[in-house]
Design a protein around this motif. Structure first.
Motif, PDB file in Angstrom:
ATOM      1  N   PRO A 131       0.785  -1.239   0.000  1.00  0.00           N
ATOM      2  CA  PRO A 131       0.000   0.000   0.000  1.00  0.00           C
ATOM      3  C   PRO A 131       0.824   1.299   0.000  1.00  0.00           C
ATOM      4  CG  PRO A 131      -1.096  -1.615   1.345  1.00  0.00           C
ATOM      5  CD  PRO A 131       0.207  -2.245   0.928  1.00  0.00           C
ATOM      6  N   PRO A 132       1.913   1.436   0.779  1.00  0.00           N
ATOM      7  CA  PRO A 132       2.619   2.732   0.749  1.00  0.00           C
ATOM      8  C   PRO A 132       3.206   3.039  -0.637  1.00  0.00           C
ATOM      9  CG  PRO A 132       3.325   1.398   2.631  1.00  0.00           C
ATOM     10  CD  PRO A 132       2.493   0.516   1.765  1.00  0.00           C
ATOM     11  N   MET A 133       3.705   2.008  -1.320  1.00  0.00           N
ATOM     12  CA  MET A 133       4.238   2.222  -2.669  1.00  0.00           C
ATOM     13  C   MET A 133       3.113   2.629  -3.624  1.00  0.00           C
ATOM     14  SD  MET A 133       5.457  -0.362  -5.519  1.00  0.00           S
ATOM     15  CE  MET A 133       3.800  -0.131  -6.139  1.00  0.00           C
ATOM     16  N   VAL A 134       1.969   1.971  -3.487  1.00  0.00           N
ATOM     17  CA  VAL A 134       0.836   2.295  -4.379  1.00  0.00           C
ATOM     18  C   VAL A 134       0.392   3.737  -4.130  1.00  0.00           C
ATOM     19  CG1 VAL A 134      -1.557   1.713  -4.970  1.00  0.00           C
ATOM     20  CG2 VAL A 134       0.102  -0.123  -4.539  1.00  0.00           C
ATOM     21  N   GLU A 135       0.279   4.124  -2.844  1.00  0.00           N
ATOM     22  CA  GLU A 135      -0.147   5.507  -2.516  1.00  0.00           C
ATOM     23  C   GLU A 135       0.809   6.516  -3.134  1.00  0.00           C
ATOM     24  OE1 GLU A 135      -2.849   6.201  -1.183  1.00  0.00           O
ATOM     25  OE2 GLU A 135      -3.462   4.399  -0.094  1.00  0.00           O
ATOM     26  N   ALA A 136       2.121   6.259  -2.993  1.00  0.00           N
ATOM     27  CA  ALA A 136       3.110   7.205  -3.525  1.00  0.00           C
ATOM     28  C   ALA A 136       2.983   7.305  -5.047  1.00  0.00           C
ATOM     29  CB  ALA A 136       4.523   6.760  -3.132  1.00  0.00           C
ATOM     30  N   ALA A 137       2.749   6.183  -5.703  1.00  0.00           N
ATOM     31  CA  ALA A 137       2.630   6.200  -7.166  1.00  0.00           C
ATOM     32  C   ALA A 137       1.345   6.917  -7.595  1.00  0.00           C
ATOM     33  CB  ALA A 137       2.647   4.767  -7.701  1.00  0.00           C
ATOM     34  N   LEU A 138       0.268   6.714  -6.837  1.00  0.00           N
ATOM     35  CA  LEU A 138      -1.001   7.368  -7.201  1.00  0.00           C
ATOM     36  C   LEU A 138      -0.870   8.888  -7.113  1.00  0.00           C
ATOM     37  CD1 LEU A 138      -3.764   5.126  -5.532  1.00  0.00           C
ATOM     38  CD2 LEU A 138      -2.843   5.068  -7.849  1.00  0.00           C
ATOM     39  N   GLU A 139      -0.014   9.341  -6.218  1.00  0.00           N
ATOM     40  CA  GLU A 139       0.196  10.781  -6.085  1.00  0.00           C
ATOM     41  C   GLU A 139       1.088  11.295  -7.222  1.00  0.00           C
ATOM     42  OE1 GLU A 139       0.726  11.732  -1.920  1.00  0.00           O
ATOM     43  OE2 GLU A 139       1.854  13.503  -2.646  1.00  0.00           O
ATOM     44  N   LEU A 140       2.092  10.508  -7.557  1.00  0.00           N
ATOM     45  CA  LEU A 140       3.090  10.965  -8.534  1.00  0.00           C
ATOM     46  C   LEU A 140       2.592  10.933  -9.986  1.00  0.00           C
ATOM     47  CD1 LEU A 140       6.040  11.670  -9.293  1.00  0.00           C
ATOM     48  CD2 LEU A 140       6.530   9.214  -9.290  1.00  0.00           C
ATOM     49  N   LEU A 141       1.888   9.871 -10.357  1.00  0.00           N
ATOM     50  CA  LEU A 141       1.597   9.653 -11.780  1.00  0.00           C
ATOM     51  C   LEU A 141       0.820  10.808 -12.431  1.00  0.00           C
ATOM     52  CD1 LEU A 141       1.091   5.842 -11.504  1.00  0.00           C
ATOM     53  CD2 LEU A 141       2.686   6.938 -13.092  1.00  0.00           C
ATOM     54  N   PRO A 142      -0.217  11.356 -11.776  1.00  0.00           N
ATOM     55  CA  PRO A 142      -0.898  12.496 -12.397  1.00  0.00           C
ATOM     56  C   PRO A 142       0.044  13.685 -12.587  1.00  0.00           C
ATOM     57  CG  PRO A 142      -2.263  11.536 -10.691  1.00  0.00           C
ATOM     58  CD  PRO A 142      -0.908  10.891 -10.567  1.00  0.00           C
ATOM     59  N   ALA A 143       1.007  13.867 -11.657  1.00  0.00           N
ATOM     60  CA  ALA A 143       1.966  14.969 -11.801  1.00  0.00           C
ATOM     61  C   ALA A 143       2.875  14.761 -13.009  1.00  0.00           C
ATOM     62  CB  ALA A 143       2.805  15.097 -10.527  1.00  0.00           C
ATOM     63  N   LEU A 144       3.012  13.505 -13.440  1.00  0.00           N
ATOM     64  CA  LEU A 144       3.842  13.227 -14.625  1.00  0.00           C
ATOM     65  C   LEU A 144       3.012  13.216 -15.911  1.00  0.00           C
ATOM     66  CD1 LEU A 144       6.104  10.369 -13.179  1.00  0.00           C
ATOM     67  CD2 LEU A 144       6.638  12.802 -13.409  1.00  0.00           C
ATOM     68  N   GLY A 145       1.709  13.507 -15.770  1.00  0.00           N
ATOM     69  CA  GLY A 145       0.887  13.667 -16.970  1.00  0.00           C
ATOM     70  C   GLY A 145      -0.142  12.574 -17.195  1.00  0.00           C
ATOM     71  N   VAL A 146      -0.148  11.499 -16.352  1.00  0.00           N
ATOM     72  CA  VAL A 146      -1.124  10.425 -16.572  1.00  0.00           C
ATOM     73  C   VAL A 146      -2.498  10.897 -16.078  1.00  0.00           C
ATOM     74  CG1 VAL A 146      -1.680   7.993 -16.148  1.00  0.00           C
ATOM     75  CG2 VAL A 146       0.705   8.732 -16.116  1.00  0.00           C
ATOM     76  N   ASP A 147      -3.511  10.716 -16.891  1.00  0.00           N
ATOM     77  CA  ASP A 147      -4.879  11.040 -16.494  1.00  0.00           C
ATOM     78  C   ASP A 147      -5.255  10.119 -15.318  1.00  0.00           C
ATOM     79  OD1 ASP A 147      -7.628  11.110 -16.276  1.00  0.00           O
ATOM     80  OD2 ASP A 147      -8.014  10.970 -18.431  1.00  0.00           O
TER      81      ASP A 147
END
Ligand SMILES: Cc1cc2nc3c(=O)[nH]c(=O)nc-3n(C[C@H](O)[C@H](O)[C@H](O)COP(=O)(O)OP(=O)(O)OC[C@H]3O[C@@H](n4cnc5c(N)ncnc54)[C@H](O)[C@@H]3O)c2cc1C
Ligand code: FES
Length: 342
Positions: free
Chosen positions: A311-327
């Motif tokens: 879960p902590p890795m998933v949470e961090a990725a969910l926060e980061l990916l939109p900042a990198l342009g993923v819808d």
């Protein structure tokens, strides 16, 4: 026999019958309706929905982090814990139009253990043979019954179909984990286990031409490997990068196969990252896998992202990916929650 009630889901207009003994999420899955969910234990809130009509609903035990009392009073519910005692209309807050009607009805099956080997010091590669047939989509999971208990644990298939009668899993061993300790210390070749499924919406969406980014850690390898293997089988050569996070070199697995997939799928790159390389002989990426992804600085606009692991890795990725342009709607994930965490 328990009474049945009619439950209608909006805004999709799908109706199912639910008996009072069965949770709404489970009844939907049994009828091939794939609703968004995660833990199925009232902990993660992924199945949270809103009661538009009717309120005679009882909930099995759940965490008030997932559904605080004030939200329950406003009409929110957790479908994985909710039992309907009258006809209901429910608004789905989170659903996937592509997946909702593509669900395969769930089945129960017996499996026989074919092999149960370590692939790292704390990850096991379990292979089982099915009695009969079980259809699933790559990326889905089954629930394993834990003998002698009422408990089940979810594990994602690492292979792509049960055509040859086999199912493969990658399972993290926790020293005091109810299922994984049993797996590591008691389960032998030839033993029989009971499974139910398939469940889950971590499946490859059709989006020709769009880039793909996979982010995984630990046993999150399993469904991502399944998706990559299915891309290779189907000749899907979308541009794809798999960032896999591990602590040390000894935690990496399926390296040879992933490198072979790079050769087979020219658009695919595998990027392992070690967060604690110590004195390992390691020339690759270091740091948390999400930091490695951030540092890569890629513009991911228009890409689809698949995230799976602790879960902590998933949470961090969910926060980061939109900042990198993923819808945000194109980020698909499975959080490998354990019984102790939400
Ligand atoms: C959709 C989905 C797919 C999954 N796929 C996989 C997969 O492919 N591979 C995989 O390895 N896992 C997967 N998981 C996680 C898996 O289902 C198990 O939860 C996990 O493996 C732990 O099971 P266990 O019985 O071994 O340990 P558990 O008995 O659940 O214990 C796990 C850890 O939590 C601690 N713990 C238990 N209860 C508590 C408590 N009340 N408070 C605090 N700590 C507690 C234990 O001490 C232990 O360290 C998936 C989960 C989901 C939701
Ligand atoms: S799936 Fe219902 S709270 Fe996690």
């Amino acid at each position: 026999m328990a009474e049945k009630h009619r439950v209608r889901f909006e805004p999709v207009g799908i109706e199912i019958d639910v008996d009072e003994d069965t949770t709404i999420l489970r009844a939907a899955a049994e009828q091939g309706v794939m609703l968004m969910h995660g833990c199925k234990e009232g902990q993660c809130a992924a199945c949270k929905s809103f009661l538009l009509d009717g309120d005679d609903v009882e909930h099995d035990r759940y965490s008030t982090f997932a559904l605080p009392d004030y939200e329950k009073e406003e009409g929110f519910t957790l479908l994985c814990r909710a039992h309907a005692y009258e006809d209901l209309t429910i608004e789905l807050l989170n659903y996937d139009e592509e997946m909702i009607q593509s669900g395969l009805p769930i089945q129960e099956a017996d499996v026989e253990v074919v092999s149960n080997e370590n692939v790292t010091h704390d990850l096991r590669h379990l292979v089982v043979r099915l009695d009969g047939d079980l259809k699933f989509f790559p990326g889905q999971y089954l629930d394993f019954a834990i003998p002698g208990t009422e408990e089940t644990r979810s594990f994602s298939m690492a292979n792509t179909s049960a055509r040859d009668g086999l199912l493969e899993f990658v399972i993290k061993v926790y020293p005091d984990g109810l299922f994984s300790r049993f797996l590591a210390t008691e389960v032998a070749v030839g033993d029989r286990l009971r499974v139910t499924g398939p469940f889950g919406v971590f499946t490859l969406r059709d989006n020709p031409g769009a880039g793909l980014v996979f982010v995984g850690g630990g046993a999150g390898m399993a469904p991502i490997l399944s998706l990559l293997r299915s891309m290779a089988e189907r000749g899907i050569d979308r541009k794809a990068v798999f960032y896999y996070g591990a602590r040390r070199r000894r935690d990496l697995c399926f390296e040879t196969e992933l490198r072979a997939l790079e050769a087979k799928l020219p658009g695919f790159r595998y990027v392992p990252a070690l967060s604690e390389p110590g004195d390992d002989d390691w020339a690759g990426e270091t740091g948390f896998v999400t930091d490695v992804l951030r540092r890569a600085g890629a513009d991911l606009t228009g890409a689809d992202a698949y995230v799976c692991g602790p879960p902590p890795m998933v949470e961090a990725a969910l926060e980061l990916l939109p900042a990198l342009g993923v819808d945000g709607k194109r980020v698909f994930y499975d959080k490998f929650t354990t019984t102790g965490e939400g």
